[in-house]
Design a protein around this motif. Structure first.
Motif, short mmCIF file in Angstrom:
data_model
loop_
_atom_site.label_atom_id
_atom_site.label_comp_id
_atom_site.label_asym_id
_atom_site.label_seq_id
_atom_site.Cartn_x
_atom_site.Cartn_y
_atom_site.Cartn_z
N UNK A 7 0.81 -1.22 0.00
CA UNK A 7 0.00 0.00 0.00
C UNK A 7 0.84 1.27 0.00
N UNK A 8 2.03 1.18 0.56
CA UNK A 8 2.90 2.34 0.64
C UNK A 8 4.20 1.98 -0.06
N UNK A 9 4.66 2.83 -0.99
CA UNK A 9 5.79 2.44 -1.83
C UNK A 9 7.12 2.46 -1.07
N UNK A 42 6.38 11.68 5.03
CA UNK A 42 6.04 10.59 5.93
C UNK A 42 4.82 9.88 5.35
N UNK A 43 4.90 8.56 5.24
CA UNK A 43 3.72 7.81 4.80
C UNK A 43 3.33 6.82 5.88
N UNK A 44 2.03 6.62 6.00
CA UNK A 44 1.49 5.80 7.08
C UNK A 44 0.44 4.86 6.50
N UNK A 45 0.46 3.60 6.92
CA UNK A 45 -0.61 2.67 6.56
C UNK A 45 -1.17 2.09 7.84
N UNK A 46 -2.49 2.16 7.99
CA UNK A 46 -3.16 1.74 9.22
C UNK A 46 -4.07 0.55 8.93
N UNK B 8 1.38 6.18 -2.27
CA UNK B 8 0.34 5.37 -1.66
C UNK B 8 -0.47 4.75 -2.79
N UNK B 42 -6.50 2.62 6.36
CA UNK B 42 -6.33 4.05 6.06
C UNK B 42 -4.87 4.26 5.71
N UNK B 43 -4.60 4.92 4.61
CA UNK B 43 -3.22 5.27 4.28
C UNK B 43 -3.10 6.79 4.18
N UNK B 44 -1.93 7.27 4.59
CA UNK B 44 -1.72 8.71 4.69
C UNK B 44 -0.35 9.04 4.09
N UNK B 45 -0.28 10.08 3.30
CA UNK B 45 1.02 10.57 2.82
C UNK B 45 1.13 12.04 3.20
N UNK B 46 2.25 12.38 3.85
CA UNK B 46 2.44 13.73 4.38
C UNK B 46 3.62 14.40 3.67
#
Lengths: 154, 154
Positions: A7-9, A42-46, B8, B42-46
């Motif tokens: 989901x996140x590269x 910053x990338x985040x996957x929850x 993402x 949930x995915x987030x890119x900052x």
């Protein structure tokens, strides 16, 4: 891992915090002082489905290699996390976080009457009664702190 | 957009909030009540480099289509955001958020003495003095609220 589940590269340089217990990524971000108003990406996957855990979270911090004391903080919130340091797309260092049985200096006692909150030269010290859910016990006053108490300090 | 800059991955069903002002994704997540302890992914890119804005943030919520009142809340924090509703990997609805010049019901006045905080049947109403940084002014008492005041209510 197929492209669809990634989901996140990948990142070029920085830190990948993987295998965070599902739903705890935002706490990890908070304890690292990432408010969003930072320079790097910053990338985040929850809540990503995981083999090891039911669901896991992941945080990728570009252009920043976490220091040992930062890794220790993460152990408080995500005791199963793995930390990968990435340089030029390659993992150059991989470690599991480890919560020691005795914690010093990272957190303060939440009991205002505790001697460790006075002017005495006393080092905050806690014993880990439980890793998950987190329960740590003050050496001086016996006060029990849980995850929410710890998060308030960051 | 090349694969490398697509930090993402695409989602099958849900909502993509794009073009959030850089650094504000965590605020958007907070206003939507996403604490991490939710069911879906949930995915987030900052702070991703962007053509339109200097940097932008992005939030992808899998398996959940945002309602109109949720989109209105986002406008308070990210007035340039676009909302894409995705079904089976296709964008079926695309809209820009829009902050109306008069805001009703979404937030309460932070002045405890304001008549809108009494038991009178008064609808909280604000005028938008500035979109970014956010400054809204209470119709009843003239109290000025900024982004941090709004975020405290969520």
């Amino acid at each position: 891992m197929s492209r669809k589940t990634l989901r996140v590269s990948k990142i070029k340089n920085g830190t990948v915090i993987d295998h965070i217990t599902g739903g705890h990524a935002l706490d990890v971000i908070k304890i690292l002082g990432i408010t969003g108003h930072v320079d790097g990406v910053v990338t985040v996957a929850i809540n990503v489905p995981s083999k090891k855990l039911d669901t896991k979270d992941m945080v990728k911090i570009e252009g920043r290699e976490l220091k040992a004391e930062e890794v220790d903080k993460i152990a408080l919130l995500a005791p199963h996390a793995t930390i990968n340091i990435v340089r030029n797309y390659k993992v150059v260092d991989k470690q599991r976080v480890k919560l020691p049985s005795v914690i010093r200096e990272i957190v303060r006692c939440a009991n205002p009457a505790c001697i460790s909150n006075s002017k005495e030269p006393v080092q905050p010290t806690f014993y880990v009664d439980s890793e998950e859910p987190l329960r740590i016990r003050c050496h001086y006053c016996g006060y029990i702190m849980e995850k929410q108490d710890v998060l308030k300090q960051f």
